[in-house]
Write an enzyme that holds these catalytic residues in place. Sequence first.
Site, PDB file in Angstrom:
ATOM      1  CG  ASP A  73      -2.256  -0.265   0.880  1.00  0.00           C
ATOM      2  OD1 ASP A  73      -2.759  -0.489   0.005  1.00  0.00           O
ATOM      3  OD2 ASP A  73      -3.175  -1.672   1.747  1.00  0.00           O
ATOM      4  CE  LYS A 191     -29.594  -6.148  10.154  1.00  0.00           C
ATOM      5  NZ  LYS A 191     -30.744  -6.719   9.498  1.00  0.00           N
ATOM      6  N   PRO A 192     -24.586  -6.349   7.259  1.00  0.00           N
ATOM      7  CG  PRO A 192     -23.271  -8.162   5.850  1.00  0.00           C
ATOM      8  CD  PRO A 192     -24.603  -7.041   5.976  1.00  0.00           C
ATOM      9  CE  LYS A 225     -32.604  -2.306   6.094  1.00  0.00           C
ATOM     10  NZ  LYS A 225     -32.662  -2.821   4.742  1.00  0.00           N
ATOM     11  CB  CYS A 393      16.323  -7.748  -9.045  1.00  0.00           C
ATOM     12  SG  CYS A 393      17.284  -7.136  -7.967  1.00  0.00           S
ATOM     13  CG  MET A 396      21.224  -7.492 -14.378  1.00  0.00           C
ATOM     14  SD  MET A 396      22.023  -6.036 -13.205  1.00  0.00           S
ATOM     15  CE  MET A 396      23.346  -7.418 -12.108  1.00  0.00           C
ATOM     16  NE  ARG A 477      20.428 -11.532   2.825  1.00  0.00           N
ATOM     17  CZ  ARG A 477      20.484 -10.866   2.956  1.00  0.00           C
ATOM     18  NH1 ARG A 477      20.568 -10.080   3.812  1.00  0.00           N
ATOM     19  NH2 ARG A 477      18.761 -11.428   3.827  1.00  0.00           N
ATOM     20  CG  HIS A 522      13.110  -3.522  -7.385  1.00  0.00           C
ATOM     21  ND1 HIS A 522      13.060  -4.846  -7.484  1.00  0.00           N
ATOM     22  CD2 HIS A 522      14.546  -4.362  -6.826  1.00  0.00           C
ATOM     23  CE1 HIS A 522      13.369  -6.219  -7.198  1.00  0.00           C
ATOM     24  NE2 HIS A 522      14.276  -5.864  -6.574  1.00  0.00           N
ATOM     25  CD  GLU A 524      10.310  -3.590  -9.764  1.00  0.00           C
ATOM     26  OE1 GLU A 524      11.417  -3.192 -10.608  1.00  0.00           O
ATOM     27  OE2 GLU A 524      10.371  -4.858  -9.041  1.00  0.00           O
TER      28      GLU A 524
END
Length: 548
Positions: A73, A191-192, A225, A393, A396, A477, A522, A524
């Site tokens: 997120d 309702k939920p 409601k 990464c 590559m 790494r 990376h 992206e």
Amino acid sequence: MKNPKYIFVVGGVMSSVGKGVTNSSIGLLLQARGYKVTAVKADAYINVDAGTMNPTEHGEVFVTEDGDETDQDIGNYERFLDENIYSVNYMTTGRVYLDVINRERNLEYKGKCVEVVPHIPENIIKRIKDAQKKSQADIVVIEIGGTVGEYQNILFLEAARMMKIKHPNDVAFVLVSFLPVPSTVGEMKTKPTQHAVRLLNETGIQPDFIVCRAESVLDKKRRHKLALFCSVPGDHVIPAPDVTHIYAVPAILEKEQLSSKLLQVLKLRPKKVTLSKNRFLQMNKLVQTIQTVKKTVTIGIVGKYFNTGDFVLADSYLSVIEALKHAAWHQRHQVKLIWIDSEEYEKDKRRLSELKKTDGVLIPGGFGKRGVAGKIMAIEYVREHQIPYFGLCYGMQLAAVEIARHLAKLPGANTVEIEEHPEHPIIFVNPHQQKNIAQKHYGGTMRLGAYDCKLVNNTKARKAYGKQLIKERHRHRYEFNNAYLAPLAKAGLIVSGINPQQNLVEIMELKNHPWFVGTQFHPEFLSRPLNPHPLFIGFLKAAIKHKN
Ligand code: GLN
């Protein structure tokens, strides 16, 4: 701003209803109202960061500029807000407890009995305020992971409640809930959501808004409601039907003037924003463009996290998928993805010919031995067949191994990640990392976060970026072993980007190929919908050319 404001986004009924996108969208809308916004994520698990979790369990690990391994997120926040989000903006239960316990050991509580309440929520509040201070945001949007009613996130809710008590005019709550339409009934059920509000009330929190996620738009009757039963004004019940693109969500929420209503609750007025800075309008323009784009380009993603269905796949490679979409839209194409399990090639080599159906192949980051042989077979195939290739990464590192084995004629070439003492350790590990591995210090010890990279003139990378000095985010790494630079260069490998401080290979490409580029970092993580990543644009351009 003298009194910064805080908006908590919590989830009701079930997970995966889009809290992250709602939180990001609210942030974007408030930016468009002239406020500086930052976003915080609070995750309930004990892991200190997302780095030690399998992506099929938790989704992608998103790396921040300052090297934290966080929740996917955080990537959404960066893409929506077009701002860097830093480590202080991310917390987990584990991180909070670890800090409180360490402080207790350092006598920082001055002999007090340290308790779950209030010390844990106080630590959470401190983190939220630190994130505000670091970014100097006027408004902080905070997403609390999980769903109300869970045992797991109760202390985050307690922290939010405590903040509301202390600053009643500066804190607002948004419940993102789900309204199912059971197929046997054929109508939307409220309702939920009513139960979710009750559960939230039990924690001492009353939502100011309910965002109603559902297949379709919530009708008037149900809106009233929910308003009546949940003690929320009718116009604070916000329908949020499914959309085809997450970037269309801000417009859905703004249809109901959510930003003005939020500002009212927080006792703020909208400020003037120039058109060129109004990212909400720019995002809407992008969404409109996307809808008119018909041409397609097909990209094959060769990976291994394929055992749990499409849904998991999309989460494991979220930023890669987004970056491909951003670049494709930029080139006025829709990207069609083909997921390829590299292990299939190990079982049957003939299947490699399916790669001909793609316009470009991408191998994303990865770890460990499984599927590696198949990935190397795929790389060999696209190299020989002149199909555009983009390795990220691990993508590559394995390309370097493939080139070493087949072009530089070093059949004993390998990465030490999967063979401890290969004849030719093309990808190796530096002494500092060796210690981490030997001592099993795995958490947060990879090469993480942004590093400088100097591009080499007359290379594809240099051309794509249009400048010489760049910074990109890392999470690995192992490294390219410079002892093999000469034989690989002779075989056609071009090093196109180097980290000047440590002399590490960061980008490589291949001679006599339309687009064969690998990055140790990376890219992206830096692609944003309104600002696609130059290397992804380069790759997509090559793929579109290949198609035609
Ligand atoms: N497994 C490789 C390394 O640790 C590559 C990591 C990645 O692709 N993110 O170096």
